[in-house]
Design a protein around this motif. Structure first.
Motif, PDB file in Angstrom:
ATOM      1  N   LEU A 292       6.975   0.997  33.677  1.00  0.00           N
ATOM      2  CA  LEU A 292       7.576   0.103  34.685  1.00  0.00           C
ATOM      3  C   LEU A 292       6.873  -1.252  34.731  1.00  0.00           C
ATOM      4  CD1 LEU A 292       8.117   2.654  37.613  1.00  0.00           C
ATOM      5  CD2 LEU A 292       9.798   1.850  35.940  1.00  0.00           C
ATOM      6  N   SER A 293       6.023  -1.551  33.722  1.00  0.00           N
ATOM      7  CA  SER A 293       5.192  -2.760  33.817  1.00  0.00           C
ATOM      8  C   SER A 293       5.909  -4.036  33.391  1.00  0.00           C
ATOM      9  CB  SER A 293       3.927  -2.590  32.963  1.00  0.00           C
ATOM     10  OG  SER A 293       4.253  -2.521  31.582  1.00  0.00           O
ATOM     11  N   GLY A 294       7.133  -3.903  32.900  1.00  0.00           N
ATOM     12  CA  GLY A 294       7.759  -5.075  32.274  1.00  0.00           C
ATOM     13  C   GLY A 294       8.720  -5.852  33.152  1.00  0.00           C
ATOM     14  N   VAL A 295       9.114  -7.007  32.633  1.00  0.00           N
ATOM     15  CA  VAL A 295      10.194  -7.788  33.244  1.00  0.00           C
ATOM     16  C   VAL A 295      11.212  -8.144  32.163  1.00  0.00           C
ATOM     17  CG1 VAL A 295       8.799  -8.784  35.098  1.00  0.00           C
ATOM     18  CG2 VAL A 295       8.970  -9.984  32.916  1.00  0.00           C
ATOM     19  N   THR A 296      12.448  -8.349  32.599  1.00  0.00           N
ATOM     20  CA  THR A 296      13.521  -8.694  31.670  1.00  0.00           C
ATOM     21  C   THR A 296      13.562 -10.203  31.488  1.00  0.00           C
ATOM     22  OG1 THR A 296      14.755  -6.748  32.343  1.00  0.00           O
ATOM     23  CG2 THR A 296      16.028  -8.521  31.348  1.00  0.00           C
ATOM     24  N   TYR A 297      13.776 -10.653  30.254  1.00  0.00           N
ATOM     25  CA  TYR A 297      13.894 -12.086  29.963  1.00  0.00           C
ATOM     26  C   TYR A 297      15.365 -12.448  29.815  1.00  0.00           C
ATOM     27  CZ  TYR A 297       8.880 -12.583  28.908  1.00  0.00           C
ATOM     28  OH  TYR A 297       7.520 -12.637  28.974  1.00  0.00           O
ATOM     29  N   GLU A 298      15.650 -13.696  30.149  1.00  0.00           N
ATOM     30  CA  GLU A 298      17.017 -14.178  29.957  1.00  0.00           C
ATOM     31  C   GLU A 298      16.990 -15.519  29.235  1.00  0.00           C
ATOM     32  OE1 GLU A 298      19.003 -14.053  33.719  1.00  0.00           O
ATOM     33  OE2 GLU A 298      19.124 -11.856  33.644  1.00  0.00           O
ATOM     34  N   GLY A 299      18.083 -15.852  28.607  1.00  0.00           N
ATOM     35  CA  GLY A 299      18.162 -17.132  27.908  1.00  0.00           C
ATOM     36  C   GLY A 299      19.378 -17.151  27.015  1.00  0.00           C
ATOM     37  N   ALA A 300      19.612 -18.328  26.416  1.00  0.00           N
ATOM     38  CA  ALA A 300      20.777 -18.478  25.533  1.00  0.00           C
ATOM     39  C   ALA A 300      20.540 -17.744  24.224  1.00  0.00           C
ATOM     40  CB  ALA A 300      21.010 -19.971  25.270  1.00  0.00           C
ATOM     41  N   GLY A 301      21.632 -17.283  23.599  1.00  0.00           N
ATOM     42  CA  GLY A 301      21.545 -16.627  22.298  1.00  0.00           C
ATOM     43  C   GLY A 301      21.955 -15.169  22.373  1.00  0.00           C
ATOM     44  N   ALA A 302      22.174 -14.585  21.198  1.00  0.00           N
ATOM     45  CA  ALA A 302      22.677 -13.207  21.110  1.00  0.00           C
ATOM     46  C   ALA A 302      21.511 -12.226  21.042  1.00  0.00           C
ATOM     47  CB  ALA A 302      23.577 -13.073  19.887  1.00  0.00           C
ATOM     48  N   TRP A 303      20.766 -12.146  22.129  1.00  0.00           N
ATOM     49  CA  TRP A 303      19.612 -11.252  22.159  1.00  0.00           C
ATOM     50  C   TRP A 303      19.415 -10.729  23.577  1.00  0.00           C
ATOM     51  CZ3 TRP A 303      15.755 -12.794  25.543  1.00  0.00           C
ATOM     52  CH2 TRP A 303      15.785 -14.132  25.943  1.00  0.00           C
ATOM     53  N   CYS A 304      18.622  -9.673  23.697  1.00  0.00           N
ATOM     54  CA  CYS A 304      18.187  -9.203  25.013  1.00  0.00           C
ATOM     55  C   CYS A 304      16.770  -8.669  24.846  1.00  0.00           C
ATOM     56  CB  CYS A 304      19.136  -8.137  25.565  1.00  0.00           C
ATOM     57  SG  CYS A 304      19.370  -6.726  24.486  1.00  0.00           S
ATOM     58  N   GLY A 305      16.082  -8.463  25.952  1.00  0.00           N
ATOM     59  CA  GLY A 305      14.724  -7.944  25.849  1.00  0.00           C
ATOM     60  C   GLY A 305      13.860  -8.403  26.993  1.00  0.00           C
ATOM     61  N   GLY A 306      12.562  -8.159  26.858  1.00  0.00           N
ATOM     62  CA  GLY A 306      11.637  -8.518  27.914  1.00  0.00           C
ATOM     63  C   GLY A 306      10.229  -8.100  27.564  1.00  0.00           C
ATOM     64  N   SER A 307       9.397  -8.057  28.596  1.00  0.00           N
ATOM     65  CA  SER A 307       7.966  -7.830  28.361  1.00  0.00           C
ATOM     66  C   SER A 307       7.534  -6.464  28.863  1.00  0.00           C
ATOM     67  CB  SER A 307       7.165  -8.892  29.114  1.00  0.00           C
ATOM     68  OG  SER A 307       7.266  -8.658  30.509  1.00  0.00           O
ATOM     69  N   MET A 308       6.364  -6.030  28.397  1.00  0.00           N
ATOM     70  CA  MET A 308       5.610  -4.953  29.034  1.00  0.00           C
ATOM     71  C   MET A 308       4.150  -5.399  29.043  1.00  0.00           C
ATOM     72  SD  MET A 308       7.508  -1.440  27.852  1.00  0.00           S
ATOM     73  CE  MET A 308       6.202  -0.447  28.504  1.00  0.00           C
ATOM     74  N   THR A 309       3.354  -4.762  29.892  1.00  0.00           N
ATOM     75  CA  THR A 309       1.972  -5.210  30.056  1.00  0.00           C
ATOM     76  C   THR A 309       1.013  -4.114  29.631  1.00  0.00           C
ATOM     77  OG1 THR A 309       2.708  -6.562  31.901  1.00  0.00           O
ATOM     78  CG2 THR A 309       0.337  -6.162  31.744  1.00  0.00           C
ATOM     79  N   LEU A 310      -0.035  -4.493  28.908  1.00  0.00           N
ATOM     80  CA  LEU A 310      -1.055  -3.522  28.506  1.00  0.00           C
ATOM     81  C   LEU A 310      -1.814  -3.039  29.737  1.00  0.00           C
ATOM     82  CD1 LEU A 310      -2.481  -5.237  25.282  1.00  0.00           C
ATOM     83  CD2 LEU A 310      -1.119  -3.126  25.388  1.00  0.00           C
ATOM     84  N   ALA A 311      -2.169  -1.764  29.733  1.00  0.00           N
ATOM     85  CA  ALA A 311      -2.925  -1.201  30.848  1.00  0.00           C
ATOM     86  C   ALA A 311      -4.341  -1.786  30.861  1.00  0.00           C
ATOM     87  CB  ALA A 311      -2.982   0.322  30.710  1.00  0.00           C
ATOM     88  N   GLU A 312      -5.011  -1.651  32.005  1.00  0.00           N
ATOM     89  CA  GLU A 312      -6.383  -2.128  32.181  1.00  0.00           C
ATOM     90  C   GLU A 312      -7.276  -1.616  31.047  1.00  0.00           C
ATOM     91  OE1 GLU A 312      -6.563  -4.097  34.857  1.00  0.00           O
ATOM     92  OE2 GLU A 312      -8.633  -4.575  34.288  1.00  0.00           O
ATOM     93  N   GLY A 313      -8.012  -2.513  30.410  1.00  0.00           N
ATOM     94  CA  GLY A 313      -8.970  -2.099  29.377  1.00  0.00           C
ATOM     95  C   GLY A 313      -8.365  -1.857  28.006  1.00  0.00           C
ATOM     96  N   VAL A 314      -7.034  -1.970  27.890  1.00  0.00           N
ATOM     97  CA  VAL A 314      -6.376  -1.749  26.590  1.00  0.00           C
ATOM     98  C   VAL A 314      -6.150  -3.101  25.915  1.00  0.00           C
ATOM     99  CG1 VAL A 314      -4.278  -0.891  25.457  1.00  0.00           C
ATOM    100  CG2 VAL A 314      -5.255   0.363  27.399  1.00  0.00           C
ATOM    101  N   GLU A 315      -6.508  -3.204  24.627  1.00  0.00           N
ATOM    102  CA  GLU A 315      -6.373  -4.478  23.912  1.00  0.00           C
ATOM    103  C   GLU A 315      -5.258  -4.479  22.884  1.00  0.00           C
ATOM    104  OE1 GLU A 315     -10.095  -5.377  22.125  1.00  0.00           O
ATOM    105  OE2 GLU A 315     -11.101  -5.715  24.042  1.00  0.00           O
TER     106      GLU A 315
END
Ligand code: FES
Ligand SMILES: [Fe+2]
Length: 381
Positions: free
Chosen positions: A225-248
């Motif tokens: 549940l760490s991510g957010v959805t990105y929006e923008g022009a173009g034929a794509w979809c997706g978003g982010s997720m975040t590394l847990a504390e201490g994970v590189e």
């Protein structure tokens, strides 16, 4: 000849509704050979698809051979080291010119009767044609395929009529540029044969709702549940997720690695993008992955998965990508397993399309891109 689409506008419209009201794509979209025929003609041969990454064709003569929905295509670096694409068909008696998935050509010569082509596709030598009437070698070059390279991704348009590649990739180019994807080097390639429809694989990539149950090891490194959805022009979809504390890095835990984050990127984020129709691009702090999907049958897809790193990282004496490759090879296989379960379950005569949960906005976004294309065809017919 146009391929008819065996779906009705009414059932397609149900997917295009807002997520709260939408119903998933019809079962036939995953199981009917007629739908796949339509998709191969209209999505894979009828617009931009991703053929891979430019690192495979940087040096003169380096090539890739791809089956784009039944058309064999040769992508080869020309005398200037720039990729060009041609149909993989000799202009004499039609033999395939290359037959390995990738490699390096000293020269482009047909293996049958030795017609020889320049890396620009022009016919250079055709034995025993000197005395022919009305034979102009200038008219017997290889059939060119429209090609564009955007931030290192090789895009092909077999129709030659798709809108400009910049319109297709849109704002995704900015995200790719931040990771300097054009400069990355490929370290590994694994090809998977998956018993599921290509869209089931794209949908599965577009949500992490399944991660706690299917990928507990992944969910420990970045919470689903760490991510957010990105929006923008173009034929794509997706978003982010975040590394847990201490994970590189997303890799097998406990394995030492020596990979600095790509300069300038957020070292805590992973960005997951789907570029329509067939590319899954995962931007990690310290590496990039590219999956390309190649439908073989309604219930079968070849998936090419590649791992890319920065050139200085790969040049280090102790460079070893096996922690990242091994981690994702396992996650991939877990994903293919649930995709295959989905494919099997959808073939039930009682199957009716389900509803999207509120954690499936990107699945819905992908399905809407598919449904929009379906609808154009359904309305025309
Ligand atoms: S088919 Fe290529 S040279 Fe004859
Ligand atoms: Fe997954």
């Amino acid at each position: 000849m146009t391929v008819p689409l065996p779906l009705s506008a009414a059932e397609i419209e149900r997917t295009r509704a807002p997520l709260e009201r939408a119903t998933m794509l019809p079962g036939a979209a995953f199981t009917d050979p007629g739908v796949l025929d339509w998709e191969r003609a209209n999505l894979f041969r009828g617009g931009w698809i991703c053929a891979g990454h430019v690192d495979q064709v940087r040096e003169r003569g380096q090539y890739l051979m791809l089956d784009v929905a039944g058309e064999s295509v040769l992508v080869v670096a020309d005398d200037d080291g720039l990729p060009r694409a041609f149909l993989n068909t000799c202009r004499h008696r039609g033999a395939r010119l290359v037959f390995m998935p990738e490699g390096t050509l000293r020269r482009l010569q047909c293996p049958y009767h030795a017609w020889t082509y320049g890396l620009d596709g022009s016919l250079r030598s055709a034995p025993f044609t000197d005395g022919l009437e009305d034979f102009d070698p200038g008219c017997f070059g290889l059939h060119a395929v429209r090609l564009a390279v955007v931030e290192g991704l090789i895009l092909l348009d077999l129709s030659g009529e798709a809108p400009p590649p910049q319109d297709h990739i849109g704002d995704l180019a900015t995200h790719l540029a931040a990771y300097r994807t054009a400069d990355l080097r490929r370290a590994r390639r694994i090809v998977y044969d998956v018993g599921a429809n290509w869209k089931a694989i794209a949908e599965n990539y577009s949500e992490c709702l399944h991660c706690p149950g299917v990928h507990p090891e992944l969910n420990r490194l970045s919470h689903y549940l760490s991510g957010v959805t990105y929006e923008g022009a173009g034929a794509w979809c997706g978003g982010s997720m975040t590394l847990a504390e201490g994970v590189e890095t997303m890799a097998v835990e406990g394995t030492p690695h020596n990979r600095p984050a790509i300069e300038g990127v957020d070292p805590r984020s992973i960005l997951y993008f789907l570029l329509f129709p067939n590319a899954l691009v995962s931007l990690h702090p310290d590496y990039v992955m590219l999956h390309t999907l190649w439908p073989v049958a309604p219930d079968r897809t070849q998936v090419v998965c590649e791992w890319f790193f920065e050139a200085p990282t790969m040049a280090a004496a102790d460079f070893d990508p096996s922690d990242a490759v091994g981690f994702w090879d396992q996650v991939n296989r877990e994903d293919w397993h649930v995709c295959e379960l989905t494919q099997a379950g959808m073939s039930s005569r009682a199957f009716t399309p389900g509803r999207y949960t509120t954690q499936e906005t990107d699945v819905h976004a992908f399905d809407v891109m598919v449904a929009d294309r379906y609808l154009e065809a359904a309305l025309v017919s």
